[in-house]
Design a protein around this motif. Sequence first.
Motif, PDB file in Angstrom:
ATOM      1  N   ILE A   1       0.849  -1.175   0.000  1.00  0.00           N
ATOM      2  CA  ILE A   1       0.000   0.000   0.000  1.00  0.00           C
ATOM      3  C   ILE A   1       0.890   1.231   0.000  1.00  0.00           C
ATOM      4  CG2 ILE A   1      -1.758   1.293   1.261  1.00  0.00           C
ATOM      5  CD1 ILE A   1      -2.731  -1.342   2.409  1.00  0.00           C
ATOM      6  N   THR A   2       0.600   2.168  -0.892  1.00  0.00           N
ATOM      7  CA  THR A   2       1.378   3.397  -0.980  1.00  0.00           C
ATOM      8  C   THR A   2       0.424   4.593  -0.973  1.00  0.00           C
ATOM      9  OG1 THR A   2       1.362   3.347  -3.400  1.00  0.00           O
ATOM     10  CG2 THR A   2       3.203   2.258  -2.294  1.00  0.00           C
ATOM     11  N   GLY A   3       1.009   5.773  -0.946  1.00  0.00           N
ATOM     12  CA  GLY A   3       0.218   6.989  -1.018  1.00  0.00           C
ATOM     13  C   GLY A   3      -0.197   7.497   0.343  1.00  0.00           C
ATOM     14  N   SER A   4      -0.896   8.638   0.344  1.00  0.00           N
ATOM     15  CA  SER A   4      -1.367   9.261   1.570  1.00  0.00           C
ATOM     16  C   SER A   4      -2.804   8.849   1.833  1.00  0.00           C
ATOM     17  CB  SER A   4      -1.278  10.789   1.449  1.00  0.00           C
ATOM     18  OG  SER A   4      -1.758  11.407   2.617  1.00  0.00           O
ATOM     19  N   ASN A   5      -3.127   8.612   3.125  1.00  0.00           N
ATOM     20  CA  ASN A   5      -4.495   8.252   3.472  1.00  0.00           C
ATOM     21  C   ASN A   5      -4.855   8.874   4.809  1.00  0.00           C
ATOM     22  OD1 ASN A   5      -4.402   6.094   5.783  1.00  0.00           O
ATOM     23  ND2 ASN A   5      -2.741   5.554   4.377  1.00  0.00           N
ATOM     24  N   SER A   6      -6.138   8.859   5.116  1.00  0.00           N
ATOM     25  CA  SER A   6      -6.629   9.427   6.364  1.00  0.00           C
ATOM     26  C   SER A   6      -7.488   8.407   7.102  1.00  0.00           C
ATOM     27  CB  SER A   6      -7.418  10.709   6.094  1.00  0.00           C
ATOM     28  OG  SER A   6      -8.462  10.468   5.175  1.00  0.00           O
ATOM     29  N   LEU A   7      -6.990   7.161   7.167  1.00  0.00           N
ATOM     30  CA  LEU A   7      -7.696   6.084   7.845  1.00  0.00           C
ATOM     31  C   LEU A   7      -7.851   6.420   9.325  1.00  0.00           C
ATOM     32  CD1 LEU A   7      -8.810   3.141   7.884  1.00  0.00           C
ATOM     33  CD2 LEU A   7      -6.462   2.409   8.331  1.00  0.00           C
ATOM     34  N   THR A   8      -9.079   6.506   9.808  1.00  0.00           N
ATOM     35  CA  THR A   8      -9.324   6.873  11.203  1.00  0.00           C
ATOM     36  C   THR A   8      -9.724   5.673  12.051  1.00  0.00           C
ATOM     37  OG1 THR A   8     -11.633   7.409  10.708  1.00  0.00           O
ATOM     38  CG2 THR A   8     -10.017   9.204  10.585  1.00  0.00           C
ATOM     39  N   ALA A  22       3.016   3.878   3.034  1.00  0.00           N
ATOM     40  CA  ALA A  22       2.082   4.990   2.943  1.00  0.00           C
ATOM     41  C   ALA A  22       2.333   6.020   4.032  1.00  0.00           C
ATOM     42  CB  ALA A  22       0.647   4.465   3.036  1.00  0.00           C
ATOM     43  N   THR A  23       1.604   7.116   3.932  1.00  0.00           N
ATOM     44  CA  THR A  23       1.583   8.161   4.952  1.00  0.00           C
ATOM     45  C   THR A  23       0.182   8.229   5.521  1.00  0.00           C
ATOM     46  OG1 THR A  23       3.289   9.449   3.825  1.00  0.00           O
ATOM     47  CG2 THR A  23       1.927  10.603   5.419  1.00  0.00           C
ATOM     48  N   ASN A  24       0.078   8.136   6.837  1.00  0.00           N
ATOM     49  CA  ASN A  24      -1.207   8.214   7.522  1.00  0.00           C
ATOM     50  C   ASN A  24      -1.103   9.365   8.518  1.00  0.00           C
ATOM     51  OD1 ASN A  24      -2.814   6.798  10.209  1.00  0.00           O
ATOM     52  ND2 ASN A  24      -3.909   7.076   8.277  1.00  0.00           N
ATOM     53  N   ARG A  27      -3.347  10.671  12.868  1.00  0.00           N
ATOM     54  CA  ARG A  27      -4.434   9.805  13.302  1.00  0.00           C
ATOM     55  C   ARG A  27      -4.035   9.162  14.628  1.00  0.00           C
ATOM     56  NH1 ARG A  27      -8.356  12.143  10.590  1.00  0.00           N
ATOM     57  NH2 ARG A  27      -7.690  12.519   8.448  1.00  0.00           N
TER      58      ARG A  27
END
Length: 199
Positions: A1-8, A22-24, A27
Amino acid sequence: ITGSNSLTGAMNVNQGTLNLAATNNSRTAAPAYMGVGSTLGSGTLNLLPGARISRFETKLGNATGAKGTLNMTNATLTTGGGEIWIGGSADDIQCEGEMNVVNSSVTVNNWTALGRSFGASGASKGLLNLIGGNWTNQGANNFVVTSAATNMATVNIDSTSTLATGTGNQIWVGENGNGIMNINGGTVLANRTANPALA
């Protein structure tokens, strides 16, 4: 998994392997938990170069017969008001947790606890290897190598690594059970201003 996400929500790796580059961002509040090895079997999470992860809490090994492994290489992990538990995050379980921090940075804002399965049948194992890693334990509580009786835990710190606590935090080796810390030329700073800083 790559990229930026905002998984809460929660992120769990219970079986197999997840590779994360990735970048999270930011959070660090509940329910942003991260669990590796929360069911029977083995789970592995690899934080690859460039990964920057923020979670409320991290648990490695969270059920009888489970093993959770977290490998970090050139990555960053920050926890919020929760804790990092390596090997045993519940009473009366037998599990294993392992964390390998290679050229990476970890910041914990509450307890770090290895070997933490309390109760009459609790018997878990925790292992932390710092290899060119930087670990900072600050905030409300301490860094503990084996919290519970009949548990075991080991921390290995190589010559290029640093383990440090905040000014109000202690390092406990063998609070209960069998705790071992091997310092192979690295730096350990128990920065609590009152005695004892290291117990």
